[in-house]
Design a protein around this motif. Structure first.
Motif, short mmCIF file in Angstrom:
data_model
loop_
_atom_site.label_atom_id
_atom_site.label_comp_id
_atom_site.label_asym_id
_atom_site.label_seq_id
_atom_site.Cartn_x
_atom_site.Cartn_y
_atom_site.Cartn_z
N LEU A 193 78.62 22.74 90.98
CA LEU A 193 80.48 22.14 90.75
C LEU A 193 80.22 21.54 92.09
O LEU A 193 81.62 21.10 92.15
N PHE A 194 80.06 22.42 93.17
CA PHE A 194 80.06 22.13 94.86
C PHE A 194 79.53 20.45 94.93
O PHE A 194 80.40 19.56 95.25
N ALA A 237 86.82 22.90 85.19
CA ALA A 237 86.32 22.31 83.65
C ALA A 237 84.82 22.85 83.55
O ALA A 237 84.00 22.76 82.64
N MET A 238 84.38 22.74 84.79
CA MET A 238 83.09 23.05 85.47
C MET A 238 82.91 24.64 84.87
O MET A 238 81.68 25.15 84.32
N LEU A 239 83.59 25.34 85.59
CA LEU A 239 83.38 26.86 86.16
C LEU A 239 84.97 27.96 85.34
O LEU A 239 84.53 28.75 85.60
N LEU A 245 91.97 16.83 91.99
CA LEU A 245 90.77 16.52 90.96
C LEU A 245 90.14 17.36 91.10
O LEU A 245 89.68 17.80 90.39
N GLY A 246 89.67 17.92 93.03
CA GLY A 246 88.85 18.98 92.88
C GLY A 246 89.18 20.52 91.13
O GLY A 246 88.63 21.13 91.08
N ALA A 247 90.83 20.30 91.52
CA ALA A 247 90.70 21.65 90.98
C ALA A 247 91.16 21.47 89.14
O ALA A 247 90.01 23.01 88.62
N ALA A 248 90.47 20.31 89.27
CA ALA A 248 90.67 20.06 87.60
C ALA A 248 88.96 20.19 87.54
O ALA A 248 88.38 20.50 86.26
N ILE A 249 88.19 19.74 88.56
CA ILE A 249 86.36 19.41 88.28
C ILE A 249 86.22 21.60 88.04
O ILE A 249 85.58 21.49 87.45
N ALA A 262 87.59 29.54 90.11
CA ALA A 262 86.49 27.64 90.12
C ALA A 262 87.57 27.32 90.18
O ALA A 262 86.97 25.90 90.94
N ILE A 263 88.52 27.23 89.97
CA ILE A 263 89.67 26.60 90.47
C ILE A 263 89.26 26.14 92.09
O ILE A 263 89.74 24.82 92.68
N LEU A 264 89.60 27.13 92.56
CA LEU A 264 89.83 27.50 94.38
C LEU A 264 88.05 27.04 94.65
O LEU A 264 88.32 26.21 95.88
N TYR A 265 87.43 27.30 94.50
CA TYR A 265 85.97 26.58 94.76
C TYR A 265 85.92 24.88 94.82
O TYR A 265 85.81 23.96 95.65
N GLY A 266 86.67 24.66 93.91
CA GLY A 266 86.45 22.56 93.49
C GLY A 266 87.44 22.71 94.27
O GLY A 266 87.61 21.67 94.91
#
Length: 336
Positions: free
Chosen positions: A94-95, A16-18, A9-13, A26-30
């Motif tokens: 994002l966070f 999608a956001m950045l 879910l975090g990767a998808a968010i 963005a995937i790593l941060y998510g």
């Protein structure tokens, strides 16, 4: 939910956001943000077993915590990556959204999540999905994996990522609607049998949203029953479980007992096995209780002194193999 579901879910968010602005970062941060609330697992280094059970999904799963940490991480990330095309406000969002997804997803399970700590220690639990549900996670993971393999900024990447978010969201909505339907059926059956109770709860059995356990609550114990949405009849067979509070008298002043009562919200039964006394939290269900009503509860906390309860949720020695238990679960899901 399990860590793997939070990762997906975090990767998808993040994507999608950045994703279009900073690519796979963005995937790593998510992913990192979506698992940050579970930093409370390090509480085992400082707290007793019963205290850790309460600390888990406590302050680190609150709106206050994720708000403050999101702002801090957004500012730090921008400070470390001054050349990034994304400003600190977008990073903060994002966070925040990634961590918000974690605590809201956890609140859908039975454990209880301290969304409003430290202002309120009430734990929110909507009981609509099991802590691990492959029908939620695996289709979602498949879509996110395909998105990750596609080129950054490509239509295929966006399409697969959005598909994963839509499919997983649809499944959660289906779980919520199924929960409401089953709750109505099981509570109605309870009342038709003229069983008295203070309140009634319905929660899913392991790995699915088709077979549900319902349990009542009163000062002396609970009535427990199981219902599959594929059952031909809507009459539920309930059986009685006594709380056995008298067995807790020698432990009345123990901190662990107070913690466990608070964690379980009064939904417990105390059992004696050989020379050990166990506090069983009814909310987490039974191992094969849908097949054999007298089966042990999944949460067993040994009240004897100097015992290890770090694995209170999976300490049971199964009488049967997991294959047999899983087969009985599938059979019961099909209905009777």
């Amino acid at each position: 939910m399990d860590s793997f579901s939070h990762v997906v879910l975090g990767a998808a968010i993040g994507e999608a956001m950045l994703g279009k602005e900073i690519g796979r970062k963005a995937i790593l941060y998510g992913v990192l943000a979506s698992n940050l609330p579970d930093i409370d697992v390090f509480g085992t280094l400082f707290f007793s077993d019963s205290q850790q059970l309460l600390f888990h999904r406590g302050i680190t799963h609150s709106f206050l915590f994720i708000t403050l940490i999101s702002v801090l991480l957004g500012w730090l990330t921008k400070r470390w990556s001054k050349d990034s095309p994304v400003n600190w406000i977008n990073m903060t969002w994002l966070f925040f959204i990634a961590m918000l997804s974690h605590i809201l997803l956890d609140s859908l399970t039975a454990y209880g999540t301290g969304l409003f700590e430290p202002f309120s220690n009430y734990r929110i639990s909507f009981n609509t999905i099991f802590v691990a549900d492959p029908l939620y996670t695996f289709p979602f993971f498949f879509c996110v994996l395909l998105a990750f393999r596609a080129k950054n900024g490509s239509p295929q990447r966006t399409r697969w990522n959005n598909a994963g978010l839509c499919i997983s969201s649809f499944y959660l909505i289906l779980a919520i609607l199924t929960h409401q339907y089953v709750y109505h059926v099981m509570e109605k059956s309870l009342k038709e049998q003229r069983i008295t109770f203070d309140h009634f709860t319905v929660t899913p059995t392991p790995l699915n949203i088709f077979l549900w356990m319902g349990y009542s609550h009163d000062k002396d114990g609970a009535w427990i029953g199981y219902y599959s949405i594929f059952d031909k009849e809507k009459k539920v067979n309930y059986y009685r479980v006594q709380r056995n509070d008298s067995l807790l008298l020698p432990f009345a002043s123990e901190r662990s007992v107070k913690d466990l009562k608070r964690l379980s919200k009064g939904n417990y039964t105390v059992t004696r096995e050989d020379s050990s006394l166990y506090f069983n939290d009814i909310r987490f269900g039974q191992i094969s209780g849908w097949d054999k009503p007298n089966e042990a509860f999944a949460f067993k906390y040994n009240l004897n002194k100097n015992t290890d309860n770090k694995r209170a949720l999976n300490r049971i020695k199964h009488k049967e193999s997991m294959c047999v238990i899983f087969a009985s679960l599938l059979k019961r899901i099909k209905g009777k």
